[in-house]
Design an enzyme around this catalytic site. Structure first.
Site, PDB file in Angstrom:
ATOM      1  N   ALA A 187      32.152  32.931  42.257  1.00 46.87           N
ATOM      2  CA  ALA A 187      33.235  32.688  43.220  1.00 46.87           C
ATOM      3  C   ALA A 187      34.607  33.075  42.672  1.00 46.87           C
ATOM      4  CB  ALA A 187      33.249  31.209  43.620  1.00 46.87           C
TER       5      ALA A 187
ATOM      6  N   ARG B  34      41.636  39.152  35.593  1.00 44.79           N
ATOM      7  CA  ARG B  34      41.837  40.125  34.518  1.00 44.79           C
ATOM      8  C   ARG B  34      41.352  41.530  34.881  1.00 44.79           C
ATOM      9  NH1 ARG B  34      39.042  35.898  30.416  1.00 44.79           N
ATOM     10  NH2 ARG B  34      38.250  35.179  32.427  1.00 44.79           N
TER      11      ARG B  34
ATOM     12  N   SER C  29      23.135  90.615  54.684  1.00 40.26           N
ATOM     13  CA  SER C  29      24.317  90.003  54.068  1.00 40.26           C
ATOM     14  C   SER C  29      25.474  89.883  55.047  1.00 40.26           C
ATOM     15  CB  SER C  29      24.774  90.853  52.883  1.00 40.26           C
ATOM     16  OG  SER C  29      23.771  90.823  51.903  1.00 40.26           O
TER      17      SER C  29
ATOM     18  N   ARG D 133      23.914  68.786  50.685  1.00 39.57           N
ATOM     19  CA  ARG D 133      24.464  67.574  51.293  1.00 39.57           C
ATOM     20  C   ARG D 133      23.393  66.802  52.061  1.00 39.57           C
ATOM     21  NH1 ARG D 133      29.049  69.979  54.692  1.00 39.57           N
ATOM     22  NH2 ARG D 133      29.085  67.845  55.485  1.00 39.57           N
TER      23      ARG D 133
HETATM   24  C1  UD1 Z   1      33.185  31.058  30.733  1.00 36.97           C
HETATM   25  C2  UD1 Z   1      32.969  29.777  29.914  1.00 36.97           C
HETATM   26  C3  UD1 Z   1      33.046  30.142  28.438  1.00 36.97           C
HETATM   27  C4  UD1 Z   1      32.024  31.212  28.113  1.00 36.97           C
HETATM   28  C5  UD1 Z   1      32.161  32.415  29.035  1.00 36.97           C
HETATM   29  C6  UD1 Z   1      30.984  33.341  28.850  1.00 36.97           C
HETATM   30  C7  UD1 Z   1      33.855  27.856  31.184  1.00 36.97           C
HETATM   31  C8  UD1 Z   1      34.984  26.917  31.307  1.00 36.97           C
HETATM   32  N1  UD1 Z   1      33.985  28.789  30.246  1.00 36.97           N
HETATM   33  O1  UD1 Z   1      34.510  31.501  30.448  1.00 36.97           O
HETATM   34  O2  UD1 Z   1      32.815  29.001  27.631  1.00 36.97           O
HETATM   35  O3  UD1 Z   1      32.127  31.606  26.759  1.00 36.97           O
HETATM   36  O4  UD1 Z   1      32.190  32.021  30.419  1.00 36.97           O
HETATM   37  O5  UD1 Z   1      31.150  34.528  29.550  1.00 36.97           O
HETATM   38  O6  UD1 Z   1      32.889  27.730  31.870  1.00 36.97           O
HETATM   39  N2  UD1 Z   1      33.636  31.051  38.602  1.00 36.97           N
HETATM   40  C9  UD1 Z   1      33.486  30.447  39.830  1.00 36.97           C
HETATM   41  N3  UD1 Z   1      34.422  29.565  40.254  1.00 36.97           N
HETATM   42  C10 UD1 Z   1      35.496  29.229  39.520  1.00 36.97           C
HETATM   43  C11 UD1 Z   1      35.648  29.859  38.258  1.00 36.97           C
HETATM   44  C12 UD1 Z   1      34.708  30.745  37.830  1.00 36.97           C
HETATM   45  O7  UD1 Z   1      32.515  30.693  40.528  1.00 36.97           O
HETATM   46  O8  UD1 Z   1      36.294  28.404  39.977  1.00 36.97           O
HETATM   47  C13 UD1 Z   1      32.628  32.024  38.152  1.00 36.97           C
HETATM   48  C14 UD1 Z   1      33.211  33.406  37.977  1.00 36.97           C
HETATM   49  O9  UD1 Z   1      33.041  34.175  39.165  1.00 36.97           O
HETATM   50  C15 UD1 Z   1      32.408  33.979  36.814  1.00 36.97           C
HETATM   51  C16 UD1 Z   1      31.922  32.753  36.064  1.00 36.97           C
HETATM   52  O10 UD1 Z   1      32.132  31.643  36.910  1.00 36.97           O
HETATM   53  O11 UD1 Z   1      31.299  34.724  37.253  1.00 36.97           O
HETATM   54  C17 UD1 Z   1      32.690  32.561  34.772  1.00 36.97           C
HETATM   55  O12 UD1 Z   1      34.071  32.446  35.037  1.00 36.97           O
HETATM   56  P1  UD1 Z   1      35.139  33.128  34.107  1.00 36.97           P
HETATM   57  O13 UD1 Z   1      36.486  32.835  34.650  1.00 36.97           O
HETATM   58  O14 UD1 Z   1      34.795  34.538  33.847  1.00 36.97           O
HETATM   59  O15 UD1 Z   1      34.951  32.265  32.764  1.00 36.97           O
HETATM   60  P2  UD1 Z   1      35.259  32.668  31.284  1.00 36.97           P
HETATM   61  O16 UD1 Z   1      36.713  32.524  31.031  1.00 36.97           O
HETATM   62  O17 UD1 Z   1      34.660  33.971  30.959  1.00 36.97           O
HETATM   63 CA    CA Z   2      33.634  35.578  32.149  1.00 36.36          CA
END
Ligand code: UD1
Ligand code: CA
Length: 462
Positions: free
Chosen positions: A11, A16, A404, A332
């Protein structure tokens, strides 16, 4: 994988990435990041999968389709909050396998092993961990004096000592469902990001003396989480290497794996040779003993055995066996070539069929054409298929010979074994076996009368 339900957290916005597309829909090796995660789950035998969507959730849902269940996280308040949204849909499960939607390199065998250990040890939580040379960005696994896992600390909340820890959380876990749902209600967003961290559940479990397992990932490369475009390229490189190595082990020669780009799911037959800068994309099948490349893209197409394609682009086409395509051909969508067809340089073919043993050797456009067997299409032939309003068909019978520089103004038919003289503009059907000439007749002026006429010609031009 009885009794286990997988929950994929997808979600987040993926700030980044700096993108208008939801992060999990960014593609590597021809599939969205989250599709790789789902493929690993399916490979591990998990049938019930809940995807938590939110940011760009409609796009994610319509991309993935109705094979999965979707839980909504309206506001992205953190990974812990995200998992909590899946409670209703995954409520019946005794074991939860939780993954992030941005970890495309996980292998099915790793997930099977994690689940197995989790069950054998009857753990409350099992975390897939890895030790990384450069752990930057990942949550660190903090262990107590006895070596037991105590908690996970996020990079942004970590002090210098914790930052030095190389053991990281992969974001993949197994949970005892009956313990994790109530624990999710207890975590608080008291951290640098103001989010509900799923990782805080681990600390809660540890404080209560529940069993928490750290399961080492056999290949640290697998846990890569894609957070930005640099990670995206990294993941693509790993997948490229895996796919190419698998093809080579199955008997495909890849002259330079670093410059050969094959999407997941593409099939290539044995003793086929892939030359540098070949791109095989989408739903594509290449037969045995072919040579493809250099500098060639084949997308959503099939290529029959012993066919050669060089310096060409082939999209949405079906090419038969023992054909020769290129250099510099452009096929194509809707092109269907039978066996032993030759398509040479600077030829474009669209929505056309070409029969066995026919040749389109140079500088030609075929659009909406039905070309029979043993036809020769001379250099510079154009099917004029578009009148500004709609497209019309050109039909060329078996054994016909098109001279041709011919224009075939569609709709038009050239009968079997007919011969069209070079330079003709054909606007009427040509009967089978006939010779068609549709060009101005040549006039030769003898040398004596030439000067006068030449003068007239020149002044007329001024
Ligand atoms: C997260 C972990 C971290 C781990 C890393 C591995 C947490 C707090 N941290 O960090 O310990 O080392 O993954 O890759 O869990 N997402 C949601 N809803 C939200 C936030 C995130 O669905 O509100 C989903 C994102 O779409 C993503 C996943 O959760 O697919 C991870 O979120 P992301 O923000 O990438 O976490 P990291 O900072 O990478
Ligand atoms: Ca991540």
């Amino acid at each position: 994988m009885e009794g286990a339900v997988a929950v994929v957290l997808a979600a987040g916005e993926g700030k980044r990435m700096r993108s208008d597309i939801p992060k999990v829909l960014h593609r590597v090796a021809g599939r969205a990041l989250v599709e790789h995660v789902l493929a690993a789950l399916e490979g591990a035998g998990l049938q019930e999968i809940v995807v938590v969507v939110g940011h760009g959730g409609e796009a994610v849902r319509s991309y993935l389709g109705s094979r999965y269940k979707y839980a909504w996280q309206e506001r992205q308040l953190g990974t812990g909050h995200a998992l909590a949204q899946a409670r209703e849909l995954a409520g019946g499960a005794s074991t939860l396998l939780v993954l992030c939607g941005d970890t495309p390199l996980l292998r099915p065998s790793t997930l099977v092993e994690l689940l197995k250990k989790h069950r054998e040890e009857k753990a409350a939580a099992s975390i897939l961990v890895a030790s990384l040379e450069d752990p930057t960005g990942y949550g660190r696994v903090v262990r107590g004096p006895s070596g037991r896992v105590e908690r996970i600390v996020e990079e942004k909340d970590a002090g210098p000592q914790e930052k030095a820890i190389k053991e990281v959380n992969s974001g993949t876990y197994c949970f005892d469902a009956s313990l994790v749902w109530p624990a999710l209600e207890e975590i608080k967003p008291l951290n640098a990001q103001g989010e509900y961290y799923l990782t805080d559940v681990i600390e809660l479990f540890c404080l209560r003396g529940e069993k928490v397992l750290a399961v080492e990932c056999p290949d640290p490369e697998e846990i890569l989480g894609v957070n930005d475009r640099v990670d995206l390229a990294r993941a693509a490189r790993v997948l490229r290497r895996r796919i190419n190595e698998e093809l080579m082990r199955k008997g495909v020669t890849i002259v330079d794996p670093a410059t050969t780009f094959v999407d997941a799911g593409v099939e290539v037959g044995r003793d086929t040779i892939l030359l540098p800068f070949t791109f095989l994309e989408g739903k594509t099948t290449i037969g045995s003993r072919c040579t493809v490349g250099p500098q060639t893209t084949v997308r959503d197409s099939s290529i029959g055995e012993e066919t050669c394609v060089s310096y060409s682009v082939v999209l949405g086409s079906a090419v038969g066996a023992r054909c020769q395509i290129g250099p510099f051909a452009y096929l194509r969508p809707g092109t269907v070539l039978a066996d032993r067809v030759k398509v040479g340089d600077f030829v474009e073919i669209k929505a056309s069929r070409v029969g066995e043993d026919s040749k389109v050797p140079h500088l030609t456009y075929l659009g909406d054409a039905e070309v029979g067997k043993n036809v020769n299409i001379g250099a510079g032939t154009i099917t004029c298929n578009y009148d500004g309003h709609r497209k019309w068909t050109t039909v060329i019978g078996d054994g016909a010979f098109i001279g041709s520089n011919t224009n075939l103004v569609a709709p038009v038919e050239v009968g079997e074994k007919a011969l069209v003289g070079a330079g003709s503009t054909i606007t009427k059907n040509v009967p089978a076996g006939a010779l068609a000439l549709a060009r101005a007749e040549q006039v030769n002026i003898p040398e004596k009368g030439r000067a006068r006429l030449e003068k007239k010609e020149r002044s007329g031009e001024e």
